[in-house]
Design an enzyme around this catalytic site. Structure first.
Site, PDB file in Angstrom:
ATOM      1  N   PHE A   1       4.247   1.822   1.958  1.00 16.42           N
ATOM      2  CA  PHE A   1       5.521   0.910   1.919  1.00 16.42           C
ATOM      3  C   PHE A   1       5.215  -0.489   1.370  1.00 16.42           C
ATOM      4  O   PHE A   1       6.082  -1.263   1.003  1.00 16.42           O
ATOM      5  CB  PHE A   1       6.077   0.764   3.189  1.00 16.42           C
ATOM      6  CG  PHE A   1       6.399   2.051   3.793  1.00 16.42           C
ATOM      7  CD1 PHE A   1       7.160   3.059   3.595  1.00 16.42           C
ATOM      8  CD2 PHE A   1       5.443   2.358   5.233  1.00 16.42           C
ATOM      9  CE1 PHE A   1       7.598   4.127   4.345  1.00 16.42           C
ATOM     10  CE2 PHE A   1       5.910   3.604   5.430  1.00 16.42           C
ATOM     11  CZ  PHE A   1       6.641   4.345   5.276  1.00 16.42           C
TER      12      PHE A   1
ATOM     13  N   THR B   1      -0.419   5.689   6.405  1.00 14.17           N
ATOM     14  CA  THR B   1       0.075   5.068   7.484  1.00 14.17           C
ATOM     15  C   THR B   1       1.564   5.331   7.761  1.00 14.17           C
ATOM     16  O   THR B   1       2.263   5.336   6.698  1.00 14.17           O
ATOM     17  CB  THR B   1      -0.116   3.568   7.697  1.00 14.17           C
ATOM     18  OG1 THR B   1       0.357   2.988   6.483  1.00 14.17           O
ATOM     19  CG2 THR B   1      -1.528   3.392   7.666  1.00 14.17           C
ATOM     20  N   GLU B   2       2.020   5.434   9.005  1.00 18.23           N
ATOM     21  CA  GLU B   2       3.805   5.721   9.054  1.00 18.23           C
ATOM     22  C   GLU B   2       4.337   4.502   9.937  1.00 18.23           C
ATOM     23  O   GLU B   2       5.458   4.649   9.924  1.00 18.23           O
ATOM     24  CB  GLU B   2       3.539   6.980   9.985  1.00 18.23           C
ATOM     25  CG  GLU B   2       2.915   8.204   9.214  1.00 18.23           C
ATOM     26  CD  GLU B   2       3.063   9.582  10.121  1.00 18.23           C
ATOM     27  OE1 GLU B   2       3.339   9.296  11.568  1.00 18.23           O
ATOM     28  OE2 GLU B   2       2.627  10.359   9.715  1.00 18.23           O
TER      29      GLU B   2
ATOM     30  N   ASP C   1      -2.437  -7.731   1.567  1.00 19.54           N
ATOM     31  CA  ASP C   1      -3.047  -8.388   2.608  1.00 19.54           C
ATOM     32  C   ASP C   1      -2.823  -8.134   4.140  1.00 19.54           C
ATOM     33  O   ASP C   1      -3.551  -8.000   5.125  1.00 19.54           O
ATOM     34  CB  ASP C   1      -2.748  -9.993   2.475  1.00 19.54           C
ATOM     35  CG  ASP C   1      -3.339 -10.416   1.198  1.00 19.54           C
ATOM     36  OD1 ASP C   1      -4.208  -9.970   0.420  1.00 19.54           O
ATOM     37  OD2 ASP C   1      -2.601 -11.191   0.452  1.00 19.54           O
TER      38      ASP C   1
END
Length: 534
Positions: free
Chosen positions: A137, A167-168, A194
């Site tokens: 995302f 990752t979720e 970052d």
């Protein structure tokens, strides 16, 4: 052939005779291309590659033709091997490239292969097995695509095996690093910005302290370094950490740094409030201007990356200043200054010497010879500030190539504390513009910069509450704009921009932990020269 005995041969490369030499003592592979049949004499086309920058060597099964003296001649059998290596381009960019050497002698070809592979096997710092976290995302949402198309093929070429976790949710990577067995990995890689790097940072540091029995909530605790290096594949909106440690936010460049097993020590700062750890950071902790930007931009995520420009303009026009007290402990162990012309570069002597002096201080304190914190004097500054910035690194990015503090060092055990006092909008704009050019952004009467190893900040609002003054109500709800000059409106509290995350504590304590983590990087190289194509 002896271990330090050079290997030299006349081979073929791109239909030209080529004199090739390998000196194991200097770990250097060199070749000279000759345009005629008189091979062995160095010509105009010469190239040298350190063995440490060879990615891999492959044997090739080639049946083809070569050209000698301008005429095509068929060969019965051609033996060949391909050297994949790093080639430097402009602006700190690295490129994967390759050169194939051919010869008619099978034994000679195998000798070259064996020698090069033995030298590469001796490079024990290179990772063999990596844990990769991908943020699907972050930035423009291209993390997974970037990894599959640009990163994974290079890892496969270099025989680096990986386990990938997409990752979720927020803190998915951090939580995973607390739970899974990380002993089998040679490093951890994040594909994201970052924020994703910060998750890995907190996970690795937190796990190392838990294993060592160190209480992270104690501001004076001596933290244990994490044994795993962190690799950054830039796929975020700013990629400040990557830009400040490599010199460019380029996917291929960062991947090659990981493959070669580069190692760069990096300072980490901790932020505490009332003996409670709030966060760690490696780049910027900003109060006032940068804190207001990040707080406002979080409300406008629907705008995408444009929200940072919008919130930046809005914050600049608001021109709020904040009153408080800054206390800091100067970093007397460092050999540099925030006003130095020379920035931190690969193999930095300032970082090396500063760490040595800091270790000497710690030894004297450990053996009771002196307590450095009692000997050294804390400095106290009160006033109204448009911004309070604490930079662990230059904080450079594609919009500001020199960053907020161009001379900040990555591993000297200190950070640069930048105080921007109340001034007019025009002067503040002059200050901001200097971040985009080569002028000294600290050369203003309203700007102060100090190199520190600890600092504390307390908002005036908190100080008034502690004194239980009668004006407590006014300070809590802020001042009315009309009560102040139009150039600068004083409000009660700002927020902290801590590596892109929001902290709302009006009273904090910050400490620098020297070289607490290591990255798969080597620092920005000093004026690297682009190499000619082979």
């Amino acid at each position: 052939m002896g271990a330090a005995e050079p290997l030299s041969s006349v081979l073929w490369v791109k239909q030209r005779l080529c004199a090739v030499s390998l000196d194991p003592a200097r770990a250097l592979l060199s070749w000279w291309r000759s345009r005629g049949p008189g091979a062995g004499v160095p010509g105009a086309d010469a190239c040298s590659v350190p063995v440490s920058e060879i990615i891999t060597v492959e044997e090739q099964d080639v049946h083809g033709k070569r050209s000698a003296s301008g005429k095509w001649q068929k060969m019965e059998r051609l033996y060949a091997f391909t050297v994949h290596y790093v080639q430097r381009a402009r602006q700190h960019r690295w490129k994967w490239t390759k050169v194939t050497f051919c010869c008619a002698d099978e034994q000679l070809c195998h000798l070259w292969l064996q020698t090069l592979r033995e030298l590469l096997e001796n490079l024990t710092s290179r990772p063999k097995h990596l844990l990769v976290f991908i943020n699907p995302f972050g930035g423009k949402g291209q993390g997974k695509r970037i990894y599959e198309r640009k990163v994974a093929p290079l890892f496969a070429l270099a025989s680096v095996t990986t386990e990938v976790i997409v990752t979720e949710r927020a803190n998915h990577a951090k939580d995973s690093l607390y739970e899974i067995n990380i002993d089998k990995y040679d490093g951890v890689v994040c594909v994201g910005g970052d924020g994703m790097f910060s998750e890995l940072l907190h996970g690795l540091i937190g796990r190392a302290q838990r294993n060592a029995g160190v209480d992270q909530n104690q501001p004076r605790a001596t933290l244990v370094p994490s044994p795993l290096r962190i690799g950054i594949i830039p796929a975020g909106s700013t990629d400040c950490v990557c830009y400040s440690t490599v010199g460019i936010n380029d996917v291929e460049t960062s991947t090659l740094h990981i493959i070669l097993g580069d190692s760069l020590p990096l300072d980490v700062s901790s932020v505490h409030h009332n003996s409670t750890l709030l966060r760690y950071f490696v780049s910027l902790l900003g109060y006032g201007f940068y804190g207001d930007i990040i707080k406002d931009s979080e409300k406008k995520r629907w705008m995408g990356l444009a929200r940072y420009n919008f919130s930046g303009l809005k914050t600049f026009l608001s021109h709020h200043c904040y009153e408080g007290t800054v206390s800091f402990l100067p970093a007397q162990h460092t050999v540099g200054s925030p006003r130095d012309v020379k920035p931190c570069r690969a193999g930095c002597s300032v970082c090396r010497q500063s760490k040595q002096q800091l270790e000497e201080e710690q030894k004297r304190s450990l053996y009771g010879l002196e307590n450095t914190e009692e000997v050294e004097e804390w400095k106290v500054i009160c006033g109204k500030f448009l911004a309070i910035n604490n930079a662990n690194m230059s904080c450079a990015c594609h919009r500001s190539h020199r960053g907020l503090s161009p001379a900040a060092h990555l591993g000297d055990g200190a950070s640069d504390l930048i105080l921007i006092r109340k001034c007019s909008r025009f002067n503040f704009l002059r200050f901001l513009v200097r971040h985009t050019n080569h002028h000294d952004q600290f050369d203003f009467t309203f700007v102060e910069v100090y190199r520190v190893k600890k600092f504390q900040f307390t908002s005036r609002h908190v100080e008034d509450e502690d004194r239980n003054l009668k004006e407590r109500g006014k300070k809590r709800f802020g001042q009315i704009c009309s009560d102040h000059p139009l150039c600068c409106c004083t409000v009660s509290n700002s927020s902290w921009n801590c590596d892109g995350e929001i902290l709302n504590s009006p009273a904090i304590e910050v400490r620098v932990h020297c070289q607490l983590v290591r990255l798969f990087a080597r620092g920005i190289e000093e004026n690297p020269q682009p190499e000619p194509h082979s």
